[in-house]
Design a protein around this motif. Structure first.
Motif, PDB file in Angstrom:
ATOM      1  N   ASP A  32      44.394  38.927  -8.186  1.00 11.20           N
ATOM      2  CA  ASP A  32      45.829  38.688  -8.299  1.00 11.20           C
ATOM      3  C   ASP A  32      46.077  37.703  -9.432  1.00 11.20           C
ATOM      4  OD1 ASP A  32      46.646  40.367  -6.257  1.00 11.20           O
ATOM      5  OD2 ASP A  32      46.690  38.792  -4.748  1.00 11.20           O
ATOM      6  N   CYS A  33      47.057  38.039 -10.265  1.00  8.74           N
ATOM      7  CA  CYS A  33      47.474  37.171 -11.362  1.00  8.74           C
ATOM      8  C   CYS A  33      48.924  36.771 -11.089  1.00  8.74           C
ATOM      9  CB  CYS A  33      47.371  37.899 -12.693  1.00  8.74           C
ATOM     10  SG  CYS A  33      45.702  38.499 -13.072  1.00  8.74           S
ATOM     11  N   GLY A  38      58.856  29.996 -15.278  1.00  8.22           N
ATOM     12  CA  GLY A  38      58.853  29.180 -16.489  1.00  8.22           C
ATOM     13  C   GLY A  38      58.104  29.846 -17.630  1.00  8.22           C
ATOM     14  N   LEU A  39      56.926  30.385 -17.342  1.00 11.47           N
ATOM     15  CA  LEU A  39      56.152  31.053 -18.386  1.00 11.47           C
ATOM     16  C   LEU A  39      56.856  32.336 -18.828  1.00 11.47           C
ATOM     17  CD1 LEU A  39      53.719  31.174 -20.232  1.00 11.47           C
ATOM     18  CD2 LEU A  39      52.462  32.306 -18.371  1.00 11.47           C
ATOM     19  N   LEU A  40      57.410  33.071 -17.881  1.00  8.99           N
ATOM     20  CA  LEU A  40      58.167  34.274 -18.251  1.00  8.99           C
ATOM     21  C   LEU A  40      59.320  33.919 -19.185  1.00  8.99           C
ATOM     22  CD1 LEU A  40      58.395  36.353 -14.958  1.00  8.99           C
ATOM     23  CD2 LEU A  40      57.312  37.038 -17.083  1.00  8.99           C
ATOM     24  N   ASP A  66      46.917  39.574 -21.945  1.00  6.29           N
ATOM     25  CA  ASP A  66      45.984  38.845 -22.819  1.00  6.29           C
ATOM     26  C   ASP A  66      45.654  37.468 -22.245  1.00  6.29           C
ATOM     27  OD1 ASP A  66      45.832  40.926 -24.652  1.00  6.29           O
ATOM     28  OD2 ASP A  66      47.260  40.024 -26.059  1.00  6.29           O
ATOM     29  N   LEU A  67      46.684  36.755 -21.761  1.00  2.93           N
ATOM     30  CA  LEU A  67      46.461  35.430 -21.161  1.00  2.93           C
ATOM     31  C   LEU A  67      45.596  35.531 -19.906  1.00  2.93           C
ATOM     32  CD1 LEU A  67      50.036  33.895 -21.512  1.00  2.93           C
ATOM     33  CD2 LEU A  67      47.981  33.227 -22.780  1.00  2.93           C
ATOM     34  N   ALA A  68      45.877  36.534 -19.082  1.00  6.38           N
ATOM     35  CA  ALA A  68      45.102  36.714 -17.849  1.00  6.38           C
ATOM     36  C   ALA A  68      43.660  37.093 -18.167  1.00  6.38           C
ATOM     37  CB  ALA A  68      45.754  37.784 -16.971  1.00  6.38           C
ATOM     38  N   GLU A  69      43.482  37.958 -19.141  1.00 11.01           N
ATOM     39  CA  GLU A  69      42.128  38.367 -19.534  1.00 11.01           C
ATOM     40  C   GLU A  69      41.308  37.164 -19.994  1.00 11.01           C
ATOM     41  OE1 GLU A  69      40.205  40.889 -23.156  1.00 11.01           O
ATOM     42  OE2 GLU A  69      41.888  41.812 -22.105  1.00 11.01           O
ATOM     43  N   GLU A  70      41.916  36.327 -20.801  1.00 10.38           N
ATOM     44  CA  GLU A  70      41.227  35.122 -21.278  1.00 10.38           C
ATOM     45  C   GLU A  70      40.873  34.197 -20.113  1.00 10.38           C
ATOM     46  OE1 GLU A  70      42.104  31.296 -24.161  1.00 10.38           O
ATOM     47  OE2 GLU A  70      43.195  33.161 -24.536  1.00 10.38           O
ATOM     48  N   VAL A  84      46.319  31.861 -12.077  1.00 10.38           N
ATOM     49  CA  VAL A  84      47.694  31.344 -12.082  1.00 10.38           C
ATOM     50  C   VAL A  84      48.068  31.041 -13.527  1.00 10.38           C
ATOM     51  CG1 VAL A  84      49.246  29.569 -11.224  1.00 10.38           C
ATOM     52  CG2 VAL A  84      47.389  30.397  -9.769  1.00 10.38           C
ATOM     53  N   LEU A  85      49.087  31.756 -14.004  1.00  9.55           N
ATOM     54  CA  LEU A  85      49.577  31.573 -15.371  1.00  9.55           C
ATOM     55  C   LEU A  85      50.883  30.829 -15.332  1.00  9.55           C
ATOM     56  CD1 LEU A  85      48.893  35.201 -16.626  1.00  9.55           C
ATOM     57  CD2 LEU A  85      47.454  33.185 -16.986  1.00  9.55           C
ATOM     58  N   GLY A  86      50.901  29.642 -15.917  1.00  8.43           N
ATOM     59  CA  GLY A  86      52.112  28.838 -15.986  1.00  8.43           C
ATOM     60  C   GLY A  86      52.518  28.353 -14.655  1.00  8.43           C
TER      61      GLY A  86
END
Length: 86
Positions: A32-33, A38-40, A66-70, A84-86
């Motif tokens: 799960d990502c 805020g990031l959106l 791309d961010l999740a892959e990294e 967790v992104l942002g």
């Protein structure tokens, strides 16, 4: 792009987290990502709310993948095994 990491076309709004969730798959494992409003907003350069979060997500999907892959490649998993992104 790492061909070992695949992304599902599906995404959903999570009211509890106030975030969009999408899934990646690596070596058969679903990950799960989680993407914050805020990031959106930052990536889409708009004010994103729960009402337009999924539309905004689709506009910046490739950047988020791309961010999740990294993050997956760097093993930046949360204690619960999510990215967790942002």
């Amino acid at each position: 792009m790492n061909q070992n990491i695949l992304f599902a076309d599906r995404c959903e709004w999570d009211d509890k987290r106030q975030a969009v969730i999408f899934q990646a798959q690596q070596s058969g494992q679903l990950i799960d990502c989680i993407v914050s409003l805020g990031l959106l907003s930052q990536l889409d350069d708009t004010k994103v709310s729960k009402e337009n979060a999924l539309t905004a997500f689709e506009r910046v999907r490739f950047d988020l993948e791309d961010l999740a892959e990294e993050a997956i490649e760097n093993e930046e998993f949360s204690p619960t095994g999510e990215i967790v992104l942002g």
